[in-house]
Design a protein around this motif. Structure first.
Motif, short mmCIF file in Angstrom:
data_model
loop_
_atom_site.label_atom_id
_atom_site.label_comp_id
_atom_site.label_asym_id
_atom_site.label_seq_id
_atom_site.Cartn_x
_atom_site.Cartn_y
_atom_site.Cartn_z
N ASN A 73 -20.93 -0.51 -7.36
CA ASN A 73 -20.95 0.88 -6.91
C ASN A 73 -21.01 0.96 -5.39
OD1 ASN A 73 -21.34 3.12 -9.20
ND2 ASN A 73 -22.23 1.20 -9.90
N LEU A 74 -21.77 0.05 -4.77
CA LEU A 74 -21.84 0.00 -3.31
C LEU A 74 -20.47 -0.33 -2.72
CD1 LEU A 74 -24.13 0.29 -1.19
CD2 LEU A 74 -24.35 -2.19 -1.24
N ALA A 75 -19.78 -1.29 -3.31
CA ALA A 75 -18.45 -1.66 -2.83
C ALA A 75 -17.45 -0.53 -3.05
CB ALA A 75 -17.97 -2.93 -3.54
N LEU A 76 -17.58 0.19 -4.16
CA LEU A 76 -16.68 1.32 -4.44
C LEU A 76 -16.86 2.42 -3.40
CD1 LEU A 76 -14.64 2.68 -6.31
CD2 LEU A 76 -16.56 3.55 -7.65
N ALA A 77 -18.11 2.72 -3.04
CA ALA A 77 -18.38 3.74 -2.02
C ALA A 77 -17.76 3.34 -0.68
CB ALA A 77 -19.89 3.95 -1.87
N ASP A 78 -17.90 2.07 -0.31
CA ASP A 78 -17.33 1.59 0.95
C ASP A 78 -15.80 1.58 0.90
OD1 ASP A 78 -19.74 1.20 2.24
OD2 ASP A 78 -19.95 -0.87 1.57
N LEU A 79 -15.24 1.26 -0.27
CA LEU A 79 -13.78 1.23 -0.40
C LEU A 79 -13.20 2.62 -0.22
CD1 LEU A 79 -11.26 -0.46 -1.17
CD2 LEU A 79 -11.70 0.16 -3.55
N ILE A 80 -13.81 3.62 -0.82
CA ILE A 80 -13.33 5.00 -0.67
C ILE A 80 -13.47 5.46 0.77
CG2 ILE A 80 -13.72 7.39 -1.37
CD1 ILE A 80 -14.65 6.32 -4.09
N PHE A 81 -14.58 5.07 1.40
CA PHE A 81 -14.81 5.49 2.78
C PHE A 81 -13.75 4.95 3.74
CE2 PHE A 81 -16.54 3.44 6.64
CZ PHE A 81 -16.51 4.55 7.47
N VAL A 82 -13.44 3.65 3.64
CA VAL A 82 -12.52 3.06 4.63
C VAL A 82 -11.12 3.66 4.53
CG1 VAL A 82 -13.78 0.89 4.76
CG2 VAL A 82 -11.92 1.11 3.11
N LEU A 83 -10.79 4.31 3.41
CA LEU A 83 -9.48 4.95 3.28
C LEU A 83 -9.32 6.12 4.25
CD1 LEU A 83 -9.04 4.96 -0.62
CD2 LEU A 83 -8.01 3.39 1.04
N THR A 84 -10.44 6.65 4.76
CA THR A 84 -10.35 7.77 5.72
C THR A 84 -10.16 7.30 7.16
OG1 THR A 84 -12.75 7.86 6.18
CG2 THR A 84 -11.96 9.04 4.23
N LEU A 85 -10.37 6.01 7.42
CA LEU A 85 -10.37 5.53 8.81
C LEU A 85 -9.02 5.63 9.52
CD1 LEU A 85 -12.82 2.49 8.70
CD2 LEU A 85 -13.19 4.79 9.59
N PRO A 86 -7.87 5.46 8.84
CA PRO A 86 -6.61 5.67 9.56
C PRO A 86 -6.50 7.07 10.18
CG PRO A 86 -6.19 4.48 7.53
CD PRO A 86 -7.63 4.89 7.49
N SER A 118 -24.93 7.51 -0.37
CA SER A 118 -24.88 6.62 -1.54
C SER A 118 -25.26 5.19 -1.15
CB SER A 118 -23.48 6.64 -2.17
OG SER A 118 -22.49 6.19 -1.26
N ASN A 119 -24.88 4.75 0.05
CA ASN A 119 -25.25 3.41 0.50
C ASN A 119 -26.76 3.23 0.56
OD1 ASN A 119 -23.19 1.26 2.15
ND2 ASN A 119 -22.28 3.12 1.33
N ILE A 120 -27.44 4.13 1.22
CA ILE A 120 -28.89 3.98 1.36
C ILE A 120 -29.58 4.15 0.02
CG2 ILE A 120 -29.28 6.41 1.96
CD1 ILE A 120 -31.17 3.30 3.30
N PHE A 121 -29.07 5.01 -0.85
CA PHE A 121 -29.69 5.19 -2.17
C PHE A 121 -29.49 3.96 -3.05
CE2 PHE A 121 -29.08 10.06 -1.72
CZ PHE A 121 -30.25 10.14 -0.98
N LEU A 123 -29.03 0.91 -1.99
CA LEU A 123 -29.86 -0.15 -1.42
C LEU A 123 -31.33 0.04 -1.79
CD1 LEU A 123 -28.27 -0.55 2.13
CD2 LEU A 123 -27.99 -2.02 0.14
N THR A 124 -31.77 1.29 -1.82
CA THR A 124 -33.14 1.56 -2.26
C THR A 124 -33.32 1.17 -3.71
OG1 THR A 124 -33.22 3.45 -0.72
CG2 THR A 124 -34.92 3.33 -2.42
N CYS A 125 -32.34 1.48 -4.55
CA CYS A 125 -32.39 1.10 -5.96
C CYS A 125 -32.42 -0.42 -6.12
CB CYS A 125 -31.20 1.68 -6.71
SG CYS A 125 -31.23 3.47 -6.91
N PHE A 205 -37.16 7.96 4.96
CA PHE A 205 -37.93 7.84 3.72
C PHE A 205 -37.44 6.67 2.85
CE2 PHE A 205 -38.97 9.40 -0.66
CZ PHE A 205 -40.36 9.24 -0.55
N PRO A 206 -36.13 6.51 2.61
CA PRO A 206 -35.68 5.35 1.84
C PRO A 206 -36.02 4.02 2.50
CG PRO A 206 -33.97 7.01 1.88
CD PRO A 206 -35.02 7.45 2.85
N VAL A 207 -35.92 3.95 3.84
CA VAL A 207 -36.26 2.71 4.53
C VAL A 207 -37.73 2.37 4.33
CG1 VAL A 207 -36.52 1.65 6.81
CG2 VAL A 207 -34.39 2.80 6.21
N LEU A 208 -38.59 3.38 4.32
CA LEU A 208 -40.01 3.14 4.07
C LEU A 208 -40.24 2.59 2.67
CD1 LEU A 208 -41.70 6.28 5.72
CD2 LEU A 208 -41.67 3.93 6.57
#
Length: 361
Positions: A73-86, A118-121, A123-125, A205-208
């Motif tokens: 799920n973390l990789a999927l979130a990053d994959l969708i994100f990088v599609l916006t970079l162009p 989603s990344n921070i959540f 990672l918290t999980c 809060f998640p980092v804590l």
């Protein structure tokens, strides 16, 4: 004299109202290095995260670890994100000129916000999962069941999509200057206050929680490592902890500078602070550079998996041999791997749900 100055070179841009007459200045060379960095992140992040999804997601339920669900799920979130970079790369090459309309401005900004949450959540999980696996192993069979993990991932996606809505609403194409720019609407005090609260609730809060989980884990390992009944399983558990901790450290290092600059800028606007031109330039340029650092996080995780997670490397080798049609080498590799991994996994079967809690620590 009161003027409005805004930086218009990257996603980090907001309309930054200042109380002195400052010329609009861009970070020197940003129209060159920002597009290059964005495209590097795009290509490496797209290929890397697609590779992670193929390797980890292709193992199926029987061959996978519970933590792999979070990894996919973390990789999927990053994959969708990088599609916006162009889109942002093209905008940065034009000193912030946005040529893709208001809808894509809102949508791409929304995707970036959802990715950050989603990344921070996730990672918290993952941190809580490591805490349950190490500290509360015998008391967490239900919480670490595959059904509960999938429900947790669904909840993370739901709340990330929900929390990203302000970016969808308050991002817009501003055509008040000489050229259209995709910026945040900083004229809304409500949005600025909401952004400040969100930075605290979705980062601090998640980092804590993560720090608390890992602090407890380290204390537990130091206390029980000598009396460990299965040294090989304990070593495997520590290896998994190192991998997850590396991912978390990479995220915090990547996103902390951006959040710091963002909070300072929001606080200065809410308090109507009188900043000089040097301070404004320092904040806007710092926000641009820290934004690049934050985006780099999306292509770092695949490298961490490959270099630190031997379970991931083993799965990658098996996938390669399967695709290359080398059954003899695959059989030989599986035999040797099975021999070396005896006793290094923890499995628990629940008779009611027929679900297997298998964690290759």
């Amino acid at each position: 004299m009161t003027t409005s100055s805004s930086t218009n070179s990257s996603y980090s841009d907001i309309e930054f109202n200042i109380t002195v007459d400052c010329p609009i200045s861009h970070l020197q060379g940003s129209e060159i290095f920002l597009p290059v960095v964005y495209y590097i992140i795009f290509f490496t992040g797209f290929l890397g995260n697609l590779f992670v999804i193929s390797v980890v997601g292709g193992k199926g339920r029987r061959g996978g670890r519970l933590v792999d669900t979070f990894v996919v799920n973390l990789a999927l979130a990053d994959l969708i994100f990088v599609l916006t970079l162009p889109l942002w790369s093209h905008s940065a090459s034009q000193n912030g000129k946005w040529m893709f309309g208001n809808e894509l401005c809102k949508l791409s900004s929304y995707i970036i916000a959802v990715n950050r949450f989603s990344n921070i959540f996730f990672l918290t999980c993952m941190s809580v999962d490591r805490y349950l696996a190490v500290v509360k192993l015998m008391d967490s069979r239900y919480l670490r069941s595959s059904r509960c993990i999938r429900a947790t991932c669904a909840a993370v996606w739901f709340f990330s999509l929900l929390l990203g809505i302000p970016s969808l609403v308050y991002r817009r194409v501003d055509e008040s200057d000489e050229m259209p720019c995709c910026v945040e609407d900083s004229s809304s005090t409500f949005f600025l206050g909401l952004s400040l609260v969100m930075a605290l609730l979705t980062f601090v809060f998640p980092v804590l929680i993560i720090v608390l989980c890992y602090g407890t884990i380290i204390m537990h390992l130091n206390k029980h490592c000598v009396a460990a009944a299965n040294p090989r399983a304990a070593a495997r558990r520590r290896h998994s902890l190192k991998m997850v901790l590396s991912i978390i450290v990479a995220f915090v290092v990547s996103w902390l500078p951006y959040n710091v600059f963002k909070v300072i800028m929001i606080c200065s606007q809410l308090s109507h602070a009188k900043l000089n031109c040097e301070a404004v330039s320092w904040l806007t340029n710092g926000l641009q550079v820290s934004c690049c650092l934050a985006f780099l996080n999306s292509c770092v995780n695949p490298a961490i998996y490959f270099f630190l997670d031997h379970h991931f490397r083993r799965s990658a080798v098996i996938m390669y041999m399967t695709c290359a049609g080398k059954p003899k080498l695959l059989h030989s590799y599986n035999s040797s791997a099975s021999f070396t991994n005896v006793g290094t996994s923890e499995s628990f079967a629940t008779s009611g749900g027929r679900s297997q809690l298998q964690m290759s620590e």
